[in-house]
Design a protein around this motif. Structure first.
Motif, PDB file in Angstrom:
ATOM      1  N   VAL A  41       0.875  -1.229  -0.045  1.00 25.14           N
ATOM      2  CA  VAL A  41       0.070   0.000  -0.015  1.00 25.14           C
ATOM      3  C   VAL A  41       0.845   1.206  -0.052  1.00 25.14           C
ATOM      4  O   VAL A  41       0.570   2.069  -0.606  1.00 25.14           O
ATOM      5  CB  VAL A  41      -0.810  -0.152   1.106  1.00 25.14           C
ATOM      6  N   VAL A  42       1.856   1.311   0.811  1.00 28.61           N
ATOM      7  CA  VAL A  42       2.972   2.529   0.713  1.00 28.61           C
ATOM      8  C   VAL A  42       3.458   2.709  -0.546  1.00 28.61           C
ATOM      9  O   VAL A  42       3.602   3.723  -0.971  1.00 28.61           O
ATOM     10  CB  VAL A  42       3.855   2.136   1.590  1.00 28.61           C
ATOM     11  N   ALA A  43       3.872   1.539  -1.295  1.00 27.01           N
ATOM     12  CA  ALA A  43       4.597   1.769  -2.491  1.00 27.01           C
ATOM     13  C   ALA A  43       3.537   1.922  -3.577  1.00 27.01           C
ATOM     14  O   ALA A  43       3.968   2.932  -4.331  1.00 27.01           O
ATOM     15  CB  ALA A  43       5.087   0.191  -3.062  1.00 27.01           C
ATOM     16  N   ALA A  44       2.431   1.598  -3.687  1.00 25.47           N
ATOM     17  CA  ALA A  44       1.387   2.080  -4.513  1.00 25.47           C
ATOM     18  C   ALA A  44       0.862   3.940  -4.186  1.00 25.47           C
ATOM     19  O   ALA A  44       0.812   4.248  -5.298  1.00 25.47           O
ATOM     20  CB  ALA A  44      -0.056   1.249  -4.402  1.00 25.47           C
ATOM     21  N   THR A  45       0.924   4.053  -2.806  1.00 31.85           N
ATOM     22  CA  THR A  45       0.865   5.607  -2.493  1.00 31.85           C
ATOM     23  C   THR A  45       1.775   6.322  -3.207  1.00 31.85           C
ATOM     24  O   THR A  45       1.693   7.383  -3.531  1.00 31.85           O
ATOM     25  CB  THR A  45       0.464   5.389  -1.227  1.00 31.85           C
ATOM     26  N   ALA A  46       3.149   5.765  -2.940  1.00 32.13           N
ATOM     27  CA  ALA A  46       4.146   6.677  -3.421  1.00 32.13           C
ATOM     28  C   ALA A  46       4.229   6.636  -4.855  1.00 32.13           C
ATOM     29  O   ALA A  46       4.519   7.861  -5.430  1.00 32.13           O
ATOM     30  CB  ALA A  46       5.570   5.905  -3.123  1.00 32.13           C
ATOM     31  N   VAL A  47       3.701   5.708  -5.590  1.00 31.86           N
ATOM     32  CA  VAL A  47       3.776   5.737  -7.372  1.00 31.86           C
ATOM     33  C   VAL A  47       2.529   6.715  -7.724  1.00 31.86           C
ATOM     34  O   VAL A  47       2.938   7.632  -8.469  1.00 31.86           O
ATOM     35  CB  VAL A  47       3.587   4.262  -7.767  1.00 31.86           C
ATOM     36  N   PHE A  48       1.338   6.555  -6.733  1.00 30.83           N
ATOM     37  CA  PHE A  48       0.573   7.413  -7.053  1.00 30.83           C
ATOM     38  C   PHE A  48       0.993   9.306  -6.684  1.00 30.83           C
ATOM     39  O   PHE A  48       0.523   9.857  -7.690  1.00 30.83           O
ATOM     40  CB  PHE A  48      -0.656   7.125  -6.047  1.00 30.83           C
ATOM     41  N   VAL A  49       1.543   9.160  -5.688  1.00 37.62           N
ATOM     42  CA  VAL A  49       2.239  10.758  -5.503  1.00 37.62           C
ATOM     43  C   VAL A  49       3.169  11.167  -6.335  1.00 37.62           C
ATOM     44  O   VAL A  49       3.010  12.218  -6.999  1.00 37.62           O
ATOM     45  CB  VAL A  49       2.718  10.693  -4.081  1.00 37.62           C
TER      46      VAL A  49
ATOM     47  N   VAL B 270       3.383  10.146  -9.748  1.00 38.05           N
ATOM     48  CA  VAL B 270       2.708  10.258 -10.843  1.00 38.05           C
ATOM     49  C   VAL B 270       1.814  11.626 -10.565  1.00 38.05           C
ATOM     50  O   VAL B 270       1.914  12.566 -11.693  1.00 38.05           O
ATOM     51  CB  VAL B 270       1.579   9.229 -11.198  1.00 38.05           C
ATOM     52  N   ASP B 271       1.226  11.859  -9.845  1.00 46.29           N
ATOM     53  CA  ASP B 271       0.430  13.148  -9.492  1.00 46.29           C
ATOM     54  C   ASP B 271       1.309  14.367  -9.274  1.00 46.29           C
ATOM     55  O   ASP B 271       1.075  15.561  -9.908  1.00 46.29           O
ATOM     56  CB  ASP B 271      -0.363  13.036  -8.213  1.00 46.29           C
ATOM     57  N   THR B 272       2.464  14.150  -9.003  1.00 50.12           N
ATOM     58  CA  THR B 272       3.560  15.252  -8.837  1.00 50.12           C
ATOM     59  C   THR B 272       4.023  15.758 -10.261  1.00 50.12           C
ATOM     60  O   THR B 272       4.157  16.902 -10.541  1.00 50.12           O
ATOM     61  CB  THR B 272       4.570  15.032  -7.923  1.00 50.12           C
TER      62      THR B 272
ATOM     63  N   ASP C   5      -3.696  24.785  -7.873  1.00 50.19           N
ATOM     64  CA  ASP C   5      -3.369  24.784  -6.493  1.00 50.19           C
ATOM     65  C   ASP C   5      -2.253  23.699  -6.304  1.00 50.19           C
ATOM     66  O   ASP C   5      -2.294  22.651  -6.947  1.00 50.19           O
ATOM     67  CB  ASP C   5      -4.299  24.847  -5.467  1.00 50.19           C
ATOM     68  N   ALA C   6      -1.764  23.516  -4.997  1.00 51.82           N
ATOM     69  CA  ALA C   6      -0.984  22.617  -4.630  1.00 51.82           C
ATOM     70  C   ALA C   6      -1.759  21.432  -4.565  1.00 51.82           C
ATOM     71  O   ALA C   6      -2.981  21.433  -4.160  1.00 51.82           O
ATOM     72  CB  ALA C   6      -0.004  22.727  -3.234  1.00 51.82           C
ATOM     73  N   SER C   7      -1.124  20.160  -4.890  1.00 50.30           N
ATOM     74  CA  SER C   7      -1.555  18.897  -4.747  1.00 50.30           C
ATOM     75  C   SER C   7      -1.591  18.373  -3.312  1.00 50.30           C
ATOM     76  O   SER C   7      -0.520  18.593  -2.644  1.00 50.30           O
ATOM     77  CB  SER C   7      -1.230  17.914  -5.584  1.00 50.30           C
ATOM     78  N   PHE C   8      -2.527  17.668  -2.637  1.00 47.73           N
ATOM     79  CA  PHE C   8      -2.319  17.184  -1.267  1.00 47.73           C
ATOM     80  C   PHE C   8      -2.159  15.998  -1.373  1.00 47.73           C
ATOM     81  O   PHE C   8      -2.245  14.832  -0.348  1.00 47.73           O
ATOM     82  CB  PHE C   8      -3.569  17.602  -0.406  1.00 47.73           C
ATOM     83  N   ALA C   9      -1.605  15.080  -2.596  1.00 48.35           N
ATOM     84  CA  ALA C   9      -1.554  13.721  -2.564  1.00 48.35           C
ATOM     85  C   ALA C   9      -0.458  13.182  -1.676  1.00 48.35           C
ATOM     86  O   ALA C   9      -0.351  12.072  -1.227  1.00 48.35           O
ATOM     87  CB  ALA C   9      -1.218  13.367  -4.070  1.00 48.35           C
ATOM     88  N   GLY C  10       0.736  14.067  -1.362  1.00 49.50           N
ATOM     89  CA  GLY C  10       1.827  13.538  -0.641  1.00 49.50           C
ATOM     90  C   GLY C  10       1.283  13.666   0.865  1.00 49.50           C
ATOM     91  O   GLY C  10       2.071  12.730   1.548  1.00 49.50           O
ATOM     92  N   VAL C  11       0.243  13.822   1.171  1.00 49.47           N
ATOM     93  CA  VAL C  11      -0.427  13.906   2.658  1.00 49.47           C
ATOM     94  C   VAL C  11      -0.572  12.228   3.017  1.00 49.47           C
ATOM     95  O   VAL C  11      -0.564  11.926   4.111  1.00 49.47           O
ATOM     96  CB  VAL C  11      -1.557  14.796   2.787  1.00 49.47           C
ATOM     97  N   TRP C  12      -0.946  11.479   1.832  1.00 50.39           N
ATOM     98  CA  TRP C  12      -1.427  10.081   2.128  1.00 50.39           C
ATOM     99  C   TRP C  12      -0.112   9.429   2.624  1.00 50.39           C
ATOM    100  O   TRP C  12      -0.212   8.345   3.395  1.00 50.39           O
ATOM    101  CB  TRP C  12      -1.957   9.587   0.872  1.00 50.39           C
ATOM    102  N   LEU C  13       0.880   9.645   1.972  1.00 50.81           N
ATOM    103  CA  LEU C  13       2.100   9.102   2.723  1.00 50.81           C
ATOM    104  C   LEU C  13       2.562   9.249   3.991  1.00 50.81           C
ATOM    105  O   LEU C  13       3.046   8.234   4.757  1.00 50.81           O
ATOM    106  CB  LEU C  13       3.329   9.497   1.761  1.00 50.81           C
TER     107      LEU C  13
END
Length: 123
Positions: free
Chosen positions: A30-38, A40-42, A49-57
């Protein structure tokens, strides 16, 4: 008699607890998948505005990542700290929590490090 602080058996047990059970592997996945998502999003998604995707990590690495940040600020690191400290704290936090999950799974199953069932003294 001087014993080494960390021998081969202790290291093997730590690695097995961190990576060798289903709960830890699911958490790390789950952490690896979230890191990939963050990532790609970045890199590939344009935001006004700024994305809050990194907050999930941080949610996945909490609470230990915040202990690292508090410790870093107590040692005199500036308010964000260097980028290497940020990433190192994130990785070490995730590995510590994976280790804790492995230890908890072993505790719930009631097994010792050698695969035997733990029994109370005299039973």
């Amino acid at each position: 008699m001087n014993r080494p602080v960390m021998n081969h058996q202790h290291l093997r047990t730590l690695v097995r607890l961190t990576f060798g059970n289903a709960a830890s592997l699911i958490y790390l996945g789950v952490v690896a998948a979230t890191a990939v998502f963050v990532t790609v999003d970045t890199l590939f998604v344009a935001h006004e505005d700024a994305s809050f995707a990194g907050v999930w990590l941080f949610f996945l690495a909490a609470p230990t990542v915040f202990l690292f940040f508090v410790g870093g600020s107590l040692w005199g690191a500036e308010s964000g700290g260097p980028a290497w400290f940020f990433y190192l704290a994130l990785v070490v936090s995730v590995l510590l929590q994976s280790l804790a999950l492995g230890w908890f799974v072993r505790l719930v199953r009631g097994t010792t490090g050698r695969g035997r069932t733990a029994r109370p003294q005299g039973a």
